[in-house]
Every structure is written in structure tokens, then in C-alpha cells.
Design a protein around this motif. Structure first.
Motif, PDB file in Angstrom:
ATOM      1  N   LEU A 153      25.435  75.752  85.360  1.00  0.00           N
ATOM      2  CA  LEU A 153      24.902  74.860  86.383  1.00  0.00           C
ATOM      3  C   LEU A 153      23.869  73.874  85.841  1.00  0.00           C
ATOM      4  CD1 LEU A 153      24.493  77.365  89.372  1.00  0.00           C
ATOM      5  CD2 LEU A 153      26.175  75.536  89.156  1.00  0.00           C
ATOM      6  N   VAL A 154      23.103  74.288  84.839  1.00  0.00           N
ATOM      7  CA  VAL A 154      21.998  73.457  84.356  1.00  0.00           C
ATOM      8  C   VAL A 154      22.387  72.642  83.125  1.00  0.00           C
ATOM      9  CG1 VAL A 154      19.634  73.507  83.456  1.00  0.00           C
ATOM     10  CG2 VAL A 154      20.291  75.039  85.315  1.00  0.00           C
ATOM     11  N   LEU A 155      23.253  73.193  82.282  1.00  0.00           N
ATOM     12  CA  LEU A 155      23.567  72.530  81.009  1.00  0.00           C
ATOM     13  C   LEU A 155      24.098  71.103  81.166  1.00  0.00           C
ATOM     14  CD1 LEU A 155      23.582  72.855  77.967  1.00  0.00           C
ATOM     15  CD2 LEU A 155      25.914  73.783  78.141  1.00  0.00           C
ATOM     16  N   PRO A 156      24.982  70.802  82.151  1.00  0.00           N
ATOM     17  CA  PRO A 156      25.440  69.405  82.277  1.00  0.00           C
ATOM     18  C   PRO A 156      24.303  68.420  82.479  1.00  0.00           C
ATOM     19  CG  PRO A 156      26.858  70.861  83.545  1.00  0.00           C
ATOM     20  CD  PRO A 156      25.703  71.699  83.087  1.00  0.00           C
ATOM     21  N   TYR A 157      23.292  68.786  83.267  1.00  0.00           N
ATOM     22  CA  TYR A 157      22.156  67.898  83.483  1.00  0.00           C
ATOM     23  C   TYR A 157      21.278  67.846  82.234  1.00  0.00           C
ATOM     24  CZ  TYR A 157      23.628  68.463  88.306  1.00  0.00           C
ATOM     25  OH  TYR A 157      24.365  68.492  89.452  1.00  0.00           O
ATOM     26  N   LEU A 158      21.191  68.979  81.526  1.00  0.00           N
ATOM     27  CA  LEU A 158      20.383  68.998  80.316  1.00  0.00           C
ATOM     28  C   LEU A 158      20.981  68.105  79.232  1.00  0.00           C
ATOM     29  CD1 LEU A 158      17.839  70.348  79.148  1.00  0.00           C
ATOM     30  CD2 LEU A 158      19.327  72.153  78.259  1.00  0.00           C
ATOM     31  N   LEU A 159      22.311  68.053  79.176  1.00  0.00           N
ATOM     32  CA  LEU A 159      22.972  67.225  78.162  1.00  0.00           C
ATOM     33  C   LEU A 159      22.947  65.746  78.506  1.00  0.00           C
ATOM     34  CD1 LEU A 159      26.088  69.451  77.343  1.00  0.00           C
ATOM     35  CD2 LEU A 159      23.992  69.185  75.992  1.00  0.00           C
TER      36      LEU A 159
END
Length: 437
Positions: free
Chosen positions: A307-313
Motif C-alpha cells: 500500500l505504501v511502496l507505490p507512493y514511496l517510489l
């Protein structure tokens, strides 16, 4: 030879031969029983005293807001809630004991929660975090990201992780056309629903035989100033409180995968929920072994990462600036969270004080981690206690914080104890709720 007690029979029915009065003995045993009976007869009076004192403290708490606060919504809540708490105290005094607690809780829930909440929702008044969550949902629907790319003022910052935007979706979908859409679209309603649902599920897990109804203690907790004020004016931390209690309750019952899924929700709402993951993992490990602990951990880590990794990338700088640096007071625009807690006071002395605050925060976190590893929890209550201590240290020593954050550790200490308590007349239950369950 002792007689046996049938299942469900009252304890008073159990007797043994050695308990029978012997010839020639004096009257000390009847006197002792009479004294014990007198003590039991005093308990209703003691409970009524606790109830009235609790209502008086709550009324004084609410009365203070119109006098000391400069926030209109808090002033409004205090003005409406103080008479409700006073009425609850009068009901405790005037009504028979069997009706007093329920009537007082009903009056407090209506006057301190429902009435001010509905009035503020219909007027479109709330704290800034509600607007931030509802705006993040609109941004998520239209741009795919809940964050503004270039924040310039305080309300442009979104200090929450992406899942928090889900609570703003009803407003984005329903709009504000008409009273029904206005009420059902307000994020505060869904904060409260999630909070209550999680606490009810926690109660059901820790007290599976339902020896006592959760209605009265839950109403008492919700109507307390600790929860009522947050629920009425903002409530953004309530879902986090509920899911942390539920995750640790699931872990205590050995439900590794459900606990991991609930931890995914917790860990993607606010990063302050991340300490719940190692606490739940150690609880599962101590009670059920390595495999359940590993399953829960992998589920939580994999789900949170997804859930968080796409926004982190794609928005790593924005996420770091708004979700991490802004709550810690490290951005040019400072967070409005400014209660005079020790960390905030230290940060007010400039860069040196800010560094000392962060250093103490890290040392406190390290101390709690050592305690957790040295004494892993073996029950839901113990796990919630450890998490409550850790969060209290974090909220107290962080460079920016407010007293409202302490509702999370307070509920972690109170609610699991009430839910796991098998004896309705437990003294702690009476003290914490002011009622006999």
C-alpha cells in the motif's frame, strides 16, 4: 471431603466439611461473615460515589474549555457537554441504583457526544485534520495521490499514510447536498464507527462467553472527555486506537493472519502505529510459537509495503516531508500540535532543544524495546500495556504533540482490562468505569 460445585452455581453454594462450625468454638466466624456482609453492603454506596465523582470531574473538564481554549469548536463542545455531565451526576444521585448508571451514561452520550457532533457536522465545523482527510480522498480519486505536491501552509500538509484517505471517501462521493449527505459524508462519523466496531470486536474476542454486555462500559468510555472531545471535533486518531486494540486481541487469541491484516490497516494509517507490529509478533511467539508470529509479521509487512511502496517510489520526497518531517517539527511550516509536553517545551529552546528532544525520544524508544525483548507479553493486557508505555514515551518526548494523542495509550490500558476481566464485580472495573458491569 469437599463437595463439588455444579457449573454455573454461585460460589456461596460451595461448602466443605472443615468449614462447618465446631462445637465449643466462639462466635468469631459469624462475626467475620457479618463484617464481610457489611462490606458488601457498602459497595453500592462506594460505586455511586465513584460515579458521581466521575461525572463531577468530567463536568469540570468540559467547563474548562470555554474558559481557557481559543478554539471555537472546543469551546462549543465544552459549553454543551458540561451541563450533560452535570445532569449525569444528578441522575446518579437521584435514581435507584439499577437505573442510575444507564441513565447517566445515556445522558452523557447524548449531551457530550451526539448533540454537539450532529450540530457541528450540520454547520460544517471541524478541526483542520478532518478537512485534510476529506481533501486527501478527493485528491486520491482525481490524481491518484492523497498528497499536495507543494504545500505552503499548515493545512496543505497531510501527515497521514495513504489509507487514512479512505475515511474521506464518503464526503468525496456524497458531497454536501442535504442534511443526510452532510452527516453521512463527514469523516468523523466513520472515524467513530471504526473505533466502536473495533472495541466491540475486541470485547467479543477477550470475553467470548459474553458474561457482561459491552454496551454500558463502551458508552461510559465514549462519553468520557477523553474520547468525546476528540470524536466531536476531529476524531482522526480514533480508528488507530480501535485497530491497535483489535490487532493485539487477535494476536492474543492466536489468529495470526487476521491480526496481520488488521496491522496492515493500522500501519498504513499513521506511522505511530508501527510499534504495534513487534509487540503483536512477540505476543504470538510467546503464546503460540514462531510460525504464527512469522505469518502475522509477513502479512503485516507485505500488506503495508504493497500500500505504501507505490507512493514511496513515485512521491518519496513528498511522503517524507509531509508524513515524517512535518509531525516531527522539522519543516519550515510548523505543525499546529503544540501542547506543553516535555518534548515540545524542549523544542521551543531552538535547535539545541530540538536535538535534545529527539535524542530523548530515541533513548526512550530504545528503553521500551529492551523492556519488550526482556519481558515479552503473554496476554492481550500485557501487550497493550507495553504498547501504551511506548506510545506515551513517544508522544511525551516528541518535538511536537498534543494532549489528545494520549487517548491512544489510555484506551490501550483501560479497554482490554475491562474486556478480559472475567468477574463482573472486579474492583478495577468498578473504578475505571464508575459502574458495575
Amino acid at each position: 471431603m469437599a463437595t463439588t460445585r455444579p457449573p454455573g452455581a454461585p460460589e456461596q453454594a460451595v461448602c466443605t466439611l472443615h468449614e462447618a462450625p465446631r462445637a465449643g468454638t466462639d462466635a468469631r466466624i459469624p462475626d467475620q461473615r457479618t463484617a464481610a456482609g457489611s462490606a458488601r453492603r457498602l459497595r453500592p454506596t462506594q460505586r455511586r460515589t465513584v460515579q458521581v465523582l466521575g461525572c463531577a470531574v468530567a463536568a469540570g473538564w468540559a467547563t474548562a474549555f470555554p474558559l481557557v481554549s481559543d478554539l471555537p469548536n472546543q469551546i462549543f463542545w465544552g459549553t454543551v457537554a458540561a451541563p450533560a455531565y452535570a445532569l449525569a451526576g444528578l441522575l446518579c444521585l437521584a435514581l435507584p441504583r439499577r437505573y442510575a448508571a444507564r441513565a447517566a451514561a445515556g445522558a452523557a452520550v447524548f449531551g457530550a457526544v451526539l448533540l454537539p457532533l450532529v450540530l457541528l457536522v450540520l454547520r460544517g465545523r471541524h478541526q483542520s485534520e478532518v478537512m485534510v482527510v476529506e481533501r486527501s480522498a478527493r485528491l486520491l480519486l482525481h490524481t491518484g495521490s492523497p498528497y499536495l505536491p507543494d504545500p505552503t501552509v499548515v493545512t496543505d500538509y497531510d501527515p497521514y499514510l495513504p489509507t487514512m484517505a479512505v475515511f474521506g471517501l464518503p464526503r468525496a462521493l456524497l458531497g454536501s447536498g442535504g442534511p443526510v449527505a452532510t452527516v453521512l459524508g463527514d469523516a468523523r462519523i466513520w472515524f467513530a464507527v471504526t473505533f466502536l466496531a473495533c472495541l466491540l470486536a475486541c470485547w467479543r474476542l477477550l470475553r467470548p462467553r459474553l458474561t457482561a454486555s459491552p454496551t454500558l462500559p463502551l458508552a461510559t468510555l465514549t462519553a468520557s472527555p477523553l474520547i468525546a472531545l476528540a470524536l466531536v471535533v476531529g476524531g482522526v486518531d480514533l480508528p488507530l486506537i480501535g485497530v491497535c486494540c483489535l490487532a493485539l486481541s487477535l494476536a492474543a487469541k492466536g489468529r495470526a493472519i487476521p491480526a496481520g491484516l488488521v496491522l496492515v490497516l493500522a500501519c498504513t494509517l499513521k506511522w505511530t502505529a508501527w510499534p504495534a507490529l513487534p509487540v503483536a509478533a512477540l505476543l504470538l511467539w510467546r503464546l503460540y510459537g514462531r510460525r504464527p508470529a512469522a505469518r502475522a509479521t509477513l502479512t503485516a509487512v507485505a500488506g503495508s509495503t504493497a500500500l505504501v511502496l507505490p507512493y514511496l517510489l513515485t512521491q518519496g520526497q513528498v511522503l517524507r516531508e509531509q508524513v515524517v518531517r512535518f509531525p516531527l517539527g522539522l519543516t519550515a511550516v510548523h505543525t499546529p500540535a503544540g501542547s506543553p509536553l516535555p518534548g515540545k517545551v524542549l523544542a521551543g529552546f531552538g535547535p539545541t532543544g530540538h536535538t535534545i528532544s529527539l535524542t530523548l525520544l530515541c533513548l526512550g524508544a530504545l528503553g521500551v524495546a529492551v523492556w519488550l525483548l526482556a519481558y515479552p507479553p503473554t496476554s492481550a493486557v500485557a501487550a497493550c500495556d507495553v504498547l501504551a508505555v511506548g506510545l506515551t514515551v513517544a508522544f511525551t518526548l516528541a518535538p511536537a504533540g498534543r494532549f489528545g494523542y494520549l487517548a491512544l495509550p489510555a484506551v490501550l490500558v483501560i479497554w482490554p482490562r475491562l474486556a478480559a476481566n472475567p468477574r463482573p464485580r472486579d474492583r478495577l472495573t468498578t473504578i475505571l468505569t464508575g459502574v458495575q458491569l
